[in-house]
Design a protein around this motif. Structure first.
Motif, short mmCIF file in Angstrom:
data_model
loop_
_atom_site.label_atom_id
_atom_site.label_comp_id
_atom_site.label_asym_id
_atom_site.label_seq_id
_atom_site.Cartn_x
_atom_site.Cartn_y
_atom_site.Cartn_z
N LEU A 31 0.83 -1.20 0.00
CA LEU A 31 0.00 0.00 0.00
C LEU A 31 0.87 1.25 0.00
N ALA A 32 1.91 1.23 0.82
CA ALA A 32 2.81 2.38 0.87
C ALA A 32 3.50 2.58 -0.47
N ALA A 33 3.91 1.49 -1.10
CA ALA A 33 4.59 1.59 -2.38
C ALA A 33 3.69 2.16 -3.47
N GLU A 34 2.37 1.91 -3.35
CA GLU A 34 1.42 2.43 -4.33
C GLU A 34 1.06 3.89 -4.08
N GLY A 35 1.54 4.46 -2.98
CA GLY A 35 1.32 5.87 -2.72
C GLY A 35 0.24 6.19 -1.70
N ILE A 36 -0.27 5.18 -1.01
CA ILE A 36 -1.23 5.45 0.08
C ILE A 36 -0.43 5.88 1.29
N GLU A 37 -0.61 7.13 1.69
CA GLU A 37 0.24 7.72 2.72
C GLU A 37 -0.20 7.39 4.14
N LEU A 38 -1.49 7.14 4.35
CA LEU A 38 -2.02 6.89 5.69
C LEU A 38 -2.47 5.45 5.79
N ILE A 39 -1.81 4.69 6.63
CA ILE A 39 -2.10 3.27 6.81
C ILE A 39 -2.26 2.98 8.29
N GLU A 40 -3.31 2.26 8.61
CA GLU A 40 -3.61 1.87 10.00
C GLU A 40 -3.56 0.35 10.09
N VAL A 41 -2.83 -0.15 11.07
CA VAL A 41 -2.80 -1.59 11.36
C VAL A 41 -3.66 -1.83 12.60
N SER A 42 -4.75 -2.57 12.42
CA SER A 42 -5.67 -2.80 13.53
C SER A 42 -5.08 -3.76 14.55
N LEU A 43 -5.19 -3.40 15.82
CA LEU A 43 -4.69 -4.26 16.89
C LEU A 43 -5.49 -5.54 17.02
N SER A 44 -6.63 -5.63 16.34
CA SER A 44 -7.41 -6.86 16.37
C SER A 44 -6.84 -7.92 15.44
N GLY A 45 -5.88 -7.57 14.62
CA GLY A 45 -5.22 -8.55 13.76
C GLY A 45 -4.18 -9.35 14.53
N LYS A 46 -3.77 -10.48 13.98
CA LYS A 46 -2.81 -11.34 14.65
C LYS A 46 -1.43 -10.68 14.69
N ASP A 47 -0.83 -10.66 15.90
CA ASP A 47 0.51 -10.10 16.10
C ASP A 47 0.62 -8.70 15.52
N ALA A 48 -0.42 -7.91 15.71
CA ALA A 48 -0.47 -6.58 15.08
C ALA A 48 0.66 -5.67 15.56
N LEU A 49 1.02 -5.77 16.81
CA LEU A 49 2.09 -4.89 17.31
C LEU A 49 3.42 -5.22 16.64
N THR A 50 3.66 -6.49 16.40
CA THR A 50 4.87 -6.88 15.68
C THR A 50 4.83 -6.38 14.24
N VAL A 51 3.66 -6.45 13.62
CA VAL A 51 3.50 -5.92 12.26
C VAL A 51 3.83 -4.43 12.24
N ILE A 52 3.34 -3.70 13.23
CA ILE A 52 3.62 -2.26 13.30
C ILE A 52 5.12 -2.02 13.49
N ASP A 62 9.68 8.64 9.05
CA ASP A 62 8.88 9.78 8.60
C ASP A 62 7.56 9.42 7.95
N ARG A 63 7.35 8.16 7.64
CA ARG A 63 6.11 7.75 6.98
C ARG A 63 5.01 7.56 8.03
N PRO A 64 3.85 8.18 7.88
CA PRO A 64 2.79 8.00 8.87
C PRO A 64 2.38 6.53 9.00
N LEU A 65 2.19 6.09 10.25
CA LEU A 65 1.77 4.71 10.51
C LEU A 65 0.89 4.71 11.74
N GLY A 66 -0.31 4.18 11.61
CA GLY A 66 -1.26 4.21 12.72
C GLY A 66 -1.54 2.85 13.30
N ALA A 67 -2.02 2.86 14.53
CA ALA A 67 -2.54 1.67 15.19
C ALA A 67 -4.04 1.84 15.35
#
Length: 210
Positions: A31-52, A62-67
């Motif tokens: 998603l980031a490579a395609e130019g989507i600047e705002l991405i949220e990783v939901s904590l309800s996903g498996k091992d979400a904190l590790t993904v973040i 410097d790239r925005p990343l949300g939980a």
């Protein structure tokens, strides 16, 4: 980060939630490579904190990343430690309050006018209308903008390409999109199909004049 400015500029948040951490990470990076600047990783996903954590390492500081799905004080602290620089909640509560105390901007979940007023006491940065489709869609958003013309509204829930255009035309600052954009990519599905959907959604949000 300045979440208000980012929402206004980019108009789209991709919501990643999956049962395969490796696939979820690949989804974030695609998603980031395609130019989507705002991405949220939901904590309800498996091992979400590790993904973040891994996404932060790959994307740089410097790239925005949300939980997302930040519900509790512990969630807010964990999101911060993992490297998220903004949080998204489904409702008002401790997750909003503590994230703000930690200096993180918050896209806080609300549905009713009463909750919109309450969000001000939490110092929410912007307001996630959730579940948007079930609440009445673009017509409901347009009605809310009457008494709340200066709030930054981000509808989430059931937002496909057509709905994204309709919400933005009705006055949404941005839209949050999960499965219509991510599909099954975060569970191991096609990344090439994900990339195609990303390009279509970027086109959709750019088509609507603010």
């Amino acid at each position: 980060m300045n979440l208000r400015a980012a929402l206004t500029a980019h108009r789209l948040i991709a919501i990643v939630r999956g049962d395969d951490p490796e696939a979820a990470l690949s989804t974030v990076l695609a998603l980031a490579a395609e130019g989507i600047e705002l991405i949220e990783v939901s904590l309800s996903g498996k091992d979400a904190l590790t993904v973040i954590e891994r996404a932060r390492q790959a994307l740089g500081p410097d790239r925005p990343l949300g939980a997302g799905t930040v519900l509790t004080a512990d969630d807010a602290h964990a999101a911060r430690r993992a490297g998220a620089d903004f949080t998204v909640t489904p409702a008002l509560g401790e997750g909003v309050r503590v994230a703000r105390e930690l200096g993180m901007p918050v896209l806080a979940g609300v549905l009713t006018p009463t909750e919109i007023v309450a969000a001000r006491t939490y110092d929410a940065t912007a307001l996630k209308i959730f579940p948007a489709a079930e609440a009445g869609g673009p017509a409901y958003l347009k009605a809310l903008r009457g008494p709340f013309p200066h709030e930054l509204f981000v509808p989430v829930g059931g937002v496909d390409e057509a709905a994204a255009r309709a919400y933005l035309a009705a006055g949404a600052t941005a839209v949050g999109v999960g499965s219509p954009l991510v599909g099954d990519a975060a569970d191991g599905g096609s990344v090439s199909a994900l990339r195609e959907r990303a390009r279509k959604f970027l086109g959709a949000v750019r088509d609507v004049t603010p």
